[in-house]
Design a protein around this motif. Structure first.
Motif, mmCIF file in Angstrom:
data_model
loop_
_atom_site.group_PDB
_atom_site.id
_atom_site.type_symbol
_atom_site.label_atom_id
_atom_site.label_comp_id
_atom_site.label_asym_id
_atom_site.label_seq_id
_atom_site.Cartn_x
_atom_site.Cartn_y
_atom_site.Cartn_z
ATOM 1 N N TYR A 46 0.828 -1.207 0.000
ATOM 2 C CA TYR A 46 0.000 0.000 0.000
ATOM 3 C C TYR A 46 0.865 1.260 0.000
ATOM 4 O O TYR A 46 0.342 2.364 0.045
ATOM 5 C CB TYR A 46 -0.932 0.011 1.210
ATOM 6 N N ASP A 48 2.782 2.324 2.333
ATOM 7 C CA ASP A 48 2.774 3.029 3.609
ATOM 8 C C ASP A 48 3.771 2.413 4.588
ATOM 9 O O ASP A 48 4.433 1.424 4.291
ATOM 10 C CB ASP A 48 1.363 3.046 4.213
ATOM 11 N N GLU A 49 3.858 3.020 5.745
ATOM 12 C CA GLU A 49 4.799 2.585 6.771
ATOM 13 C C GLU A 49 4.477 1.172 7.264
ATOM 14 O O GLU A 49 5.380 0.379 7.526
ATOM 15 C CB GLU A 49 4.731 3.584 7.925
#
Length: 61
Positions: A46, A48-49
């Motif tokens: 995704y 993200d982190e």
């Protein structure tokens, strides 16, 4: 991001699903849970982190 930071991030992510009187996951249990339920090949990126954290933990042995 290093392995320890990744573990903290995804443990917090796993703990978001804790309900009621359930106890949060200890880090070792969170690592075991993730490694037993998700394959690195099935990880969806995704961007993200959290995805990065899961990827680091799943690829480490």
């Amino acid at each position: 991001m290093d392995y320890n930071e990744a573990v903290m991030i995804f443990t917090a992510d796993q703990d978001e699903g804790v309900r009621g009187g359930e106890q949060p996951f200890p880090e070792e249990e969170a690592v075991a849970h993730v490694r037993n339920t998700i394959l690195f090949a099935d990880l969806v990126d995704y961007g993200d982190e959290n995805t990065e954290a899961y990827g680091i933990v799943l690829s480490a042995k």
